[in-house]
Design a protein around this motif. Structure first.
Motif, PDB file in Angstrom:
ATOM      1  N   THR A   1       0.861  -1.172   0.000  1.00  0.00           N
ATOM      2  CA  THR A   1       0.000   0.000   0.000  1.00  0.00           C
ATOM      3  C   THR A   1       0.898   1.222   0.000  1.00  0.00           C
ATOM      4  O   THR A   1       2.129   1.104   0.077  1.00  0.00           O
ATOM      5  CB  THR A   1      -0.950   0.011   1.207  1.00  0.00           C
ATOM      6  OG1 THR A   1      -1.909   1.079   1.054  1.00  0.00           O
ATOM      7  CG2 THR A   1      -0.196   0.214   2.517  1.00  0.00           C
ATOM      8  N   ASP A   2       0.303   2.410  -0.088  1.00  0.00           N
ATOM      9  CA  ASP A   2       1.086   3.650  -0.047  1.00  0.00           C
ATOM     10  C   ASP A   2       0.347   4.681   0.778  1.00  0.00           C
ATOM     11  O   ASP A   2      -0.781   4.431   1.246  1.00  0.00           O
ATOM     12  CB  ASP A   2       1.355   4.162  -1.469  1.00  0.00           C
ATOM     13  CG  ASP A   2       0.107   4.738  -2.116  1.00  0.00           C
ATOM     14  OD1 ASP A   2       0.034   5.972  -2.258  1.00  0.00           O
ATOM     15  OD2 ASP A   2      -0.808   3.957  -2.474  1.00  0.00           O
ATOM     16  N   THR A   3       0.983   5.832   0.953  1.00  0.00           N
ATOM     17  CA  THR A   3       0.402   6.881   1.786  1.00  0.00           C
ATOM     18  C   THR A   3       0.258   8.198   1.039  1.00  0.00           C
ATOM     19  O   THR A   3      -0.009   9.234   1.645  1.00  0.00           O
ATOM     20  CB  THR A   3       1.259   7.127   3.044  1.00  0.00           C
ATOM     21  OG1 THR A   3       2.537   7.663   2.642  1.00  0.00           O
ATOM     22  CG2 THR A   3       1.478   5.842   3.830  1.00  0.00           C
ATOM     23  N   ALA A   4       0.453   8.183  -0.283  1.00  0.00           N
ATOM     24  CA  ALA A   4       0.477   9.426  -1.050  1.00  0.00           C
ATOM     25  C   ALA A   4      -0.858  10.154  -0.999  1.00  0.00           C
ATOM     26  O   ALA A   4      -1.924   9.540  -0.970  1.00  0.00           O
ATOM     27  CB  ALA A   4       0.857   9.138  -2.501  1.00  0.00           C
ATOM     28  N   GLY A   5      -0.803  11.490  -1.030  1.00  0.00           N
ATOM     29  CA  GLY A   5      -1.997  12.323  -0.934  1.00  0.00           C
ATOM     30  C   GLY A   5      -2.753  12.487  -2.226  1.00  0.00           C
ATOM     31  O   GLY A   5      -3.739  13.226  -2.288  1.00  0.00           O
ATOM     32  N   THR A   6      -2.313  11.832  -3.307  1.00  0.00           N
ATOM     33  CA  THR A   6      -3.081  11.763  -4.548  1.00  0.00           C
ATOM     34  C   THR A   6      -3.193  10.300  -4.936  1.00  0.00           C
ATOM     35  O   THR A   6      -2.313   9.503  -4.634  1.00  0.00           O
ATOM     36  CB  THR A   6      -2.410  12.543  -5.685  1.00  0.00           C
ATOM     37  OG1 THR A   6      -1.132  11.971  -5.972  1.00  0.00           O
ATOM     38  CG2 THR A   6      -2.236  13.998  -5.314  1.00  0.00           C
TER      39      THR A   6
END
Length: 296
Positions: A90-95
């Protein structure tokens, strides 16, 4: 909470968000390995108790968390999957829209990848904290083909961090972030930049309201610009709308007619209604909660 699916994790990116997630996981009994191109960042995270440095002899983890800027997520994700660092990523990017689409175009294993975005509370400048996610939304944007076991693993990540899972499509996510985070960040930067035209001797006249507005830009400009570029369309549309409203207010004031106070009152009434709607939604924020790129 005892981990069910999630017993081991690799966190790639030892900034505030990555380290905060690692702290929450270690506190929940998950064995966490840390990865960062900056060895000092790994060392700092280790000193906080966030985990241990990753080594090549480790078996694949249950979960890999990519906590890097949006422009690097897909490269890091593809590399992590190619090296077999974990079963689910998974990731945490804001887009999310461009990141999710690029992951598919790049040939990443979509069955093992669930795009995500935690929205922690608190000021990123205060440093990592396992409690930053407690009670806050953690958005997941699964693909139509995402298997239940992969989604369950990432959902457990959010739960172990104390966050509240919310599923959205990547497009819904980016439209929402443009409205509640990205455009306010740009507006705050414009307001803060305008202070450079003010005599420094006059700046002490500013009150807490201004400090609360401009605190959102207290981060590396490169991080914010990277994120905004990945959500360019929705942000640009919102900025056009805001610019139109500001231009209308300026025209009213330039005209200087007797009707200006009434016309401005109508515009300001819209702002009051928006403020009330935000409070009604339960988004009670303090100056310390101002959103910066770390949370966007």
């Amino acid at each position: 909470m005892t981990p069910a699916f999630l017993r081991t994790a690799v966190v790639i990116g030892c900034g505030v968000t990555g380290t905060s997630i690692a702290l929450a996981l270690t506190g929940a009994g998950v064995e966490v390995a840390l990865v960062d191109q900056d060895a000092d960042a790994v060392a700092r995270a280790r000193r906080t108790g966030a985990g241990t440095a990753w080594t090549p002899d480790r078996p694949p983890a249950d979960l890999v968390v990519v906590a890097t800027p949006p422009s690097t997520v897909v490269d890091v994700l593809h590399d992590a999957q190619a090296r077999g660092l974990g079963h689910v990523c998974t990731d945490t990017a804001g887009t999310k829209d461009i990141v999710a689409a690029e992951a598919e175009l790049r040939g990443c294993d979509l069955k093992g990848y669930v795009p995500g975005h935690p929205l922690p509370a608190g000021d990123p400048a205060a440093g990592p904290s396992a409690s930053r996610f407690a009670g806050r939304p953690w958005i997941l944007c699964p693909y139509d083909t995402t298997p239940r076991w992969a989604l369950a693993t990432v959902a457990e990540l959010a739960a172990l961090c104390g966050a509240v899972r919310r599923d959205m499509t990547p497009q819904e996510h980016d439209l929402a972030m443009a409205a509640v985070s990205h455009v306010p960040y740009v507006v705050a930067a414009v307001v803060a930049g305008g202070l450079l035209d003010v005599d420094p001797a006059l700046l002490p006249l500013a009150g807490d309201e201004l400090a609360g507005v401009v605190r959102a830009v207290a981060a590396l400009p490169g991080a914010g610009s990277d994120l905004l570029a990945h959500n360019a369309g929705p942000v640009a549309d919102r900025l056009d709308k805001a610019a139109g409203a500001l231009a209308a207010a300026a025209r009213m004031l330039h005209r200087g007619e007797d009707t200006v106070p009434v016309e401005l009152a109508l515009l300001l009434e819209l702002g009051e209604r928006g403020r009330a709607a935000l409070e009604a939604a339960g988004e009670h924020r303090t100056a310390e909660d101002a959103r910066g790129p770390d949370r966007m």
